[in-house]
Design an enzyme around this catalytic site. Structure first.
Site, PDB file in Angstrom:
ATOM      1  N   VAL A   1       0.486  10.218  -5.806  1.00 33.39           N
ATOM      2  CA  VAL A   1       0.485  11.632  -5.423  1.00 33.39           C
ATOM      3  C   VAL A   1       1.133  12.491  -6.506  1.00 33.39           C
ATOM      4  CG1 VAL A   1       1.249  13.308  -3.698  1.00 33.39           C
ATOM      5  CG2 VAL A   1       0.382  11.073  -2.983  1.00 33.39           C
TER       6      VAL A   1
ATOM      7  N   GLU B   1       3.006  13.883   3.984  1.00 37.52           N
ATOM      8  CA  GLU B   1       1.844  13.206   3.408  1.00 37.52           C
ATOM      9  C   GLU B   1       1.274  12.168   4.376  1.00 37.52           C
ATOM     10  OE1 GLU B   1       3.011  11.636  -0.411  1.00 37.52           O
ATOM     11  OE2 GLU B   1       3.800  13.579  -1.046  1.00 37.52           O
TER      12      GLU B   1
ATOM     13  N   SER C   1       8.000  10.569  -1.809  1.00 35.02           N
ATOM     14  CA  SER C   1       7.552  11.764  -1.080  1.00 35.02           C
ATOM     15  C   SER C   1       6.744  11.370   0.155  1.00 35.02           C
ATOM     16  CB  SER C   1       6.717  12.672  -1.990  1.00 35.02           C
ATOM     17  OG  SER C   1       5.562  12.011  -2.469  1.00 35.02           O
TER      18      SER C   1
ATOM     19  N   ASN D   1      -3.833   8.683   4.766  1.00 40.42           N
ATOM     20  CA  ASN D   1      -2.704   8.017   5.433  1.00 40.42           C
ATOM     21  C   ASN D   1      -2.724   8.101   6.956  1.00 40.42           C
ATOM     22  OD1 ASN D   1      -1.454   7.231   2.975  1.00 40.42           O
ATOM     23  ND2 ASN D   1      -0.570   9.278   2.752  1.00 40.42           N
TER      24      ASN D   1
ATOM     25  N   ARG E   1       0.823  -1.214   0.000  1.00 42.23           N
ATOM     26  CA  ARG E   1       0.000   0.000   0.000  1.00 42.23           C
ATOM     27  C   ARG E   1       0.862   1.272   0.000  1.00 42.23           C
ATOM     28  NH1 ARG E   1      -3.173   2.684   4.473  1.00 42.23           N
ATOM     29  NH2 ARG E   1      -5.042   3.596   3.535  1.00 42.23           N
TER      30      ARG E   1
ATOM     31  N   ASP F   1      -4.495 -14.093  -3.484  1.00 39.76           N
ATOM     32  CA  ASP F   1      -5.163 -14.955  -4.455  1.00 39.76           C
ATOM     33  C   ASP F   1      -6.359 -14.222  -5.050  1.00 39.76           C
ATOM     34  OD1 ASP F   1      -7.195 -15.019  -2.504  1.00 39.76           O
ATOM     35  OD2 ASP F   1      -6.574 -16.965  -1.727  1.00 39.76           O
TER      36      ASP F   1
ATOM     37  N   HIS G   1       0.340   4.398  -2.486  1.00 42.95           N
ATOM     38  CA  HIS G   1       0.042   5.730  -1.960  1.00 42.95           C
ATOM     39  C   HIS G   1       1.155   6.733  -2.260  1.00 42.95           C
ATOM     40  CE1 HIS G   1      -3.534   5.136   0.963  1.00 42.95           C
ATOM     41  NE2 HIS G   1      -3.606   4.298  -0.067  1.00 42.95           N
ATOM     42  N   ASP G   2       2.340   6.234  -2.545  1.00 42.24           N
ATOM     43  CA  ASP G   2       3.427   7.116  -2.961  1.00 42.24           C
ATOM     44  C   ASP G   2       3.251   7.516  -4.427  1.00 42.24           C
ATOM     45  OD1 ASP G   2       5.981   8.477  -2.778  1.00 42.24           O
ATOM     46  OD2 ASP G   2       6.807   6.826  -3.936  1.00 42.24           O
TER      47      ASP G   2
ATOM     48  N   THR H   1      -9.564 -15.611   2.636  1.00 41.01           N
ATOM     49  CA  THR H   1      -8.125 -15.906   2.778  1.00 41.01           C
ATOM     50  C   THR H   1      -7.407 -14.577   3.029  1.00 41.01           C
ATOM     51  OG1 THR H   1      -7.945 -15.816   0.362  1.00 41.01           O
ATOM     52  CG2 THR H   1      -8.086 -18.000   1.359  1.00 41.01           C
TER      53      THR H   1
ATOM     54  N   HIS I   1      -6.338  -5.823  -2.654  1.00 42.03           N
ATOM     55  CA  HIS I   1      -7.200  -5.943  -1.477  1.00 42.03           C
ATOM     56  C   HIS I   1      -7.519  -7.395  -1.139  1.00 42.03           C
ATOM     57  CE1 HIS I   1      -8.829  -1.530  -1.610  1.00 42.03           C
ATOM     58  NE2 HIS I   1      -7.557  -1.619  -1.296  1.00 42.03           N
ATOM     59  N   THR I   2      -6.823  -8.322  -1.793  1.00 48.59           N
ATOM     60  CA  THR I   2      -6.918  -9.726  -1.405  1.00 48.59           C
ATOM     61  C   THR I   2      -6.187  -9.969  -0.078  1.00 48.59           C
ATOM     62  OG1 THR I   2      -6.394 -11.995  -2.063  1.00 48.59           O
ATOM     63  CG2 THR I   2      -4.871 -10.312  -2.782  1.00 48.59           C
TER      64      THR I   2
END
Length: 333
Positions: free
Chosen positions: A77, A95, A83, A101, A69, A260, A73-74, A255, A200-201
């Site tokens: 921006v 940030e 940053s 964040n 993540r 997966d 998120h870097d 899981t 998001h698994t």
């Protein structure tokens, strides 16, 4: 004739060694990224990153998602320039304090540990931006996901943008069109959107990021009708209407620590946790078809995810003499 021949041999010899000279430099003269960037200047760089990430994930399985993540998120921006890692100092507002964040982004101490190890091995050579890219790949692999060659040669920014962090990163409650626009502005397309959402698994989300789906999705004090009601009932026990905002929930409850395609199967069962997840099924036919494809074929999901991660890692990198190679990822030199 002999002099001309001698001169020709000398010039061709210099040209033959030119790539090696460039590769051994700490500066990206080419202006583009390539996996072998540190092969001469810091040959053990990739192994050092991999080793520290492996220890961190062994201590805390959730760390794999956290490091993945950070890279996301870097890059969203103002490009993949580390940053995000800068602490507030002088004129810089970190940030880390942005809405996306604050009380959420984590894993910074792991990046610090990697940087310290690299500085001992080859001082001021490997950028923090490249550390983020490598750590994201290694975290994915450790969680059971695909691997890919990480193009390298990014440099670190000398500034941060809290407004960019607040406005450019897709948020859980954004509309489908807003999220797609944010992807398009970074050169990413519909396939990238659906494939990268597959991260998001693994990982967790806070109650506050999906609470409105349980109690007031459209401002009418009614739950989100696209959310499976038995799943909603389970969530509400730990995510009450008042309080519990920081309580954590698995993004993929089937899981939760394995990389997966169950994430996509959950979406088809109306059990996506975030609104930004479920709208991939409910708001666009093309994304729905991709969700179905990935739910049916884990191999294609892995292939597309790897390609999209390389593409995302190429968003506006600093190369050449732009930026710097930080000694400490939290502060400018």
């Amino acid at each position: 004739m002999a002099k001309i021949l001698s001169l020709f041999i000398m010039v061709t010899s210099i040209l033959a060694f030119a790539p090696i000279l460039c590769l051994s430099s700490k500066t990206n003269y080419y202006g583009y990224l390539y996996p072998q960037f540190y092969d001469w200047s810091c040959p053990n760089a990739k192994e050092i990153v991999k080793s520290v990430v492996a220890k961190a994930v062994a201590r805390d399985a959730r760390m794999a998602a956290s490091l993945l993540r950070l890279h996301f998120h870097d890059c969203f921006v103002k490009g993949c320039d580390a940053s995000l890692l800068l602490d507030s100092s002088g004129t810089i507002i970190s940030e880390k304090l942005s809405n996306t964040n604050r009380n959420s982004a984590r894993g910074f101490e792991v990046i610090d540990e990697i940087k310290s190890a690299l500085e001992m091995e080859c001082p001021q050579t490997v950028s923090c931006a490249d550390i983020l890219a490598l750590a994201a790949r290694d975290s994915t692999v450790l969680a059971g996901g695909p691997s890919w060659e990480v193009p390298l040669g990014r440099r670190d920014s000398r500034d941060a943008s809290i407004s960019g962090s607040n406005n450019n990163i897709p948020a859980p409650n954004n509309t489908f069109n807003t999220i797609l626009t944010k992807f398009n502005l970074k050169g990413l397309d519909l396939v990238d959107l659906v494939a990268l959402s597959g991260s998001h698994t693994i990982g967790n989300a806070r109650c506050t990021s999906f609470k409105q789906r349980l109690y007031n999705q459209s401002g009418n004090n009614l739950p989100d009708y696209t959310l499976d009601q038995s799943y909603a009932a389970q969530l509400s026990t730990m995510c009450p209407k008042i309080g519990g905002d920081q309580n954590l929930f698995f993004l993929d409850y089937v899981t939760p620590t394995k990389f997966d395609n169950n994430y996509y199967k959950n979406l088809l069962a109306s059990r996506g946790l975030l609104n930004s997840d479920q709208i991939l099924v409910t708001k666009n036919q093309a994304t729905l078809e991709l969700v179905k494809l990935y739910a049916e074929n884990n191999e294609i999901f892995f292939e597309h995810f790897a390609k999209s991660m390389v593409k995302m890692g190429n968003i506006s990198p600093l190369t050449g003499y732009k930026g710097e190679i930080r000694k400490n990822c939290r502060y400018m030199n």
